[in-house]
Design a protein around this motif. Structure first.
Motif, PDB file in Angstrom:
ATOM      1  N   ARG A 185       0.818  -1.216   0.000  1.00  7.79           N
ATOM      2  CA  ARG A 185       0.000   0.000   0.000  1.00  7.79           C
ATOM      3  C   ARG A 185       0.847   1.259   0.000  1.00  7.79           C
ATOM      4  NH1 ARG A 185      -2.015   3.755   3.354  1.00  7.79           N
ATOM      5  NH2 ARG A 185      -0.815   2.953   5.107  1.00  7.79           N
ATOM      6  N   THR A 186       1.928   1.265   0.778  1.00  7.92           N
ATOM      7  CA  THR A 186       2.700   2.493   0.970  1.00  7.92           C
ATOM      8  C   THR A 186       3.878   2.643   0.020  1.00  7.92           C
ATOM      9  OG1 THR A 186       4.081   1.438   2.666  1.00  7.92           O
ATOM     10  CG2 THR A 186       2.072   2.572   3.411  1.00  7.92           C
ATOM     11  N   GLN A 187       4.350   1.534  -0.574  1.00  7.80           N
ATOM     12  CA  GLN A 187       5.545   1.627  -1.415  1.00  7.80           C
ATOM     13  C   GLN A 187       5.324   1.124  -2.845  1.00  7.80           C
ATOM     14  OE1 GLN A 187       9.199   0.287   0.565  1.00  7.80           O
ATOM     15  NE2 GLN A 187       8.109   0.309   2.523  1.00  7.80           N
ATOM     16  N   VAL A 188       4.716  -0.048  -2.983  1.00  5.47           N
ATOM     17  CA  VAL A 188       4.560  -0.619  -4.329  1.00  5.47           C
ATOM     18  C   VAL A 188       3.495   0.122  -5.125  1.00  5.47           C
ATOM     19  CG1 VAL A 188       4.010  -2.689  -5.645  1.00  5.47           C
ATOM     20  CG2 VAL A 188       5.323  -2.877  -3.524  1.00  5.47           C
ATOM     21  N   TRP A 189       2.290   0.280  -4.532  1.00 12.67           N
ATOM     22  CA  TRP A 189       1.205   0.903  -5.280  1.00 12.67           C
ATOM     23  C   TRP A 189       1.498   2.353  -5.650  1.00 12.67           C
ATOM     24  CZ3 TRP A 189      -2.073   0.451  -8.726  1.00 12.67           C
ATOM     25  CH2 TRP A 189      -3.189   1.279  -8.864  1.00 12.67           C
ATOM     26  N   PRO A 190       2.039   3.192  -4.727  1.00 16.57           N
ATOM     27  CA  PRO A 190       2.388   4.562  -5.141  1.00 16.57           C
ATOM     28  C   PRO A 190       3.395   4.581  -6.295  1.00 16.57           C
ATOM     29  CG  PRO A 190       2.333   4.415  -2.757  1.00 16.57           C
ATOM     30  CD  PRO A 190       2.214   3.007  -3.268  1.00 16.57           C
ATOM     31  N   HIS A 191       4.351   3.648  -6.265  1.00 17.45           N
ATOM     32  CA  HIS A 191       5.325   3.568  -7.356  1.00 17.45           C
ATOM     33  C   HIS A 191       4.640   3.239  -8.676  1.00 17.45           C
ATOM     34  CE1 HIS A 191       8.870   2.450  -9.671  1.00 17.45           C
ATOM     35  NE2 HIS A 191       8.302   1.278  -9.910  1.00 17.45           N
ATOM     36  N   LEU A 192       3.706   2.292  -8.657  1.00 15.38           N
ATOM     37  CA  LEU A 192       3.012   1.923  -9.886  1.00 15.38           C
ATOM     38  C   LEU A 192       2.157   3.076 -10.402  1.00 15.38           C
ATOM     39  CD1 LEU A 192       1.887  -1.744  -9.096  1.00 15.38           C
ATOM     40  CD2 LEU A 192       3.705  -1.006 -10.649  1.00 15.38           C
TER      41      LEU A 192
END
Length: 237
Positions: A185-192
């Motif tokens: 939620r905090t690292q992968v999704w914002p990056h995508l």
């Protein structure tokens, strides 16, 4: 067959998503899908309606109430493409458990490839592969776990040991899942979201994330078991 235009009748749409016509019309009345394309008295539906109803069905399967589903869909832009709507379904998938299905005892034995004694059923219940229902000889089955359950049966694992094993893996598995969900939620999704990738590519990456992390967990567990064995041997020497 991929639908490229709004050519489905309400009956065809209902059949495609596994709902009744009455249910589809109810959801349409609640604004969960946009109005159909009209030709006279006939309404026609297309990819956008399919994608949104499939998302509704997925949310229902994971325990969302109708009001929660409405709130979820309200946050999806009205002009979102079917691919973008499908991406929301994929976001539910990485950490969603294998959804259960109802099977009779005969069906369970057929899928297990072997007869199942009462003690066998008791062990499968103990490790969470099946759950009893109020109906005799009807069970809720976690399909993805069946092969593991049969392997435990063939190993001859005592039921008490199975219960202890399940307790350990449930506790630690839940903790790992919660922490990995937070990472996503905090690292992968914002990056995508910032990557400007097409929705289809984002979906493919998300779908790979769960199996990759599961494999990493298995590798870490294997290494820890090996180290534990070496430590035990060192204590005895």
């Amino acid at each position: 067959m991929v639908v490229q235009a709004e050519t489905l009748s309400v009956e065809q749409l209902a059949s495609r998503v596994g709902m009744t016509v009455r249910t589809v019309r109810f959801y349409a009345g609640r604004g969960l899908i946009p109005p159909p394309r009209r030709e006279g008295r006939n309404g026609y539906y297309g990819p956008d309606h399919l994608a949104r109803l499939e998302l509704v069905r997925e949310l229902q399967a994971h325990g969302f109430t109708l009001s929660a589903i409405e709130g979820y869909l309200d946050r999806i832009p009205a002009d979102a493409t079917p691919a973008q709507v499908a991406l929301h379904r994929t976001l539910l998938a990485p950490w969603a458990p294998d959804l259960p299905e109802s099977v009779t005892r005969v069906e369970l034995e057929t899928r297990s490839g072997r007869p199942l004694a009462d003690d066998d059923i008791e062990l499968l219940v103990a490790i969470g592969v099946v759950e009893p229902t109020p109906t005799e000889d009807v069970f809720q089955l976690a399909p993805a776990h069946l092969a593991l359950g049969i392997a435990f049966l063939e190993l001859g694992l005592p039921t008490d040991a199975a219960l202890a094993t399940r307790k350990i893996f449930t506790a630690h598995g839940r903790a790992i899942a919660e922490e990995m969900t937070e990472v996503f939620r905090t690292q992968v999704w914002p990056h995508l979201r910032e990557s400007d990738l097409p929705p289809e590519d984002m979906t493919a990456m998300i779908e790979r994330f769960k199996p990759l992390t599961v494999q990493a967990l298995v590798t870490a567990y294997e290494e820890a078991v090996d180290e534990s064995k070496r430590a035990t041997v060192r204590k005895r020497t």
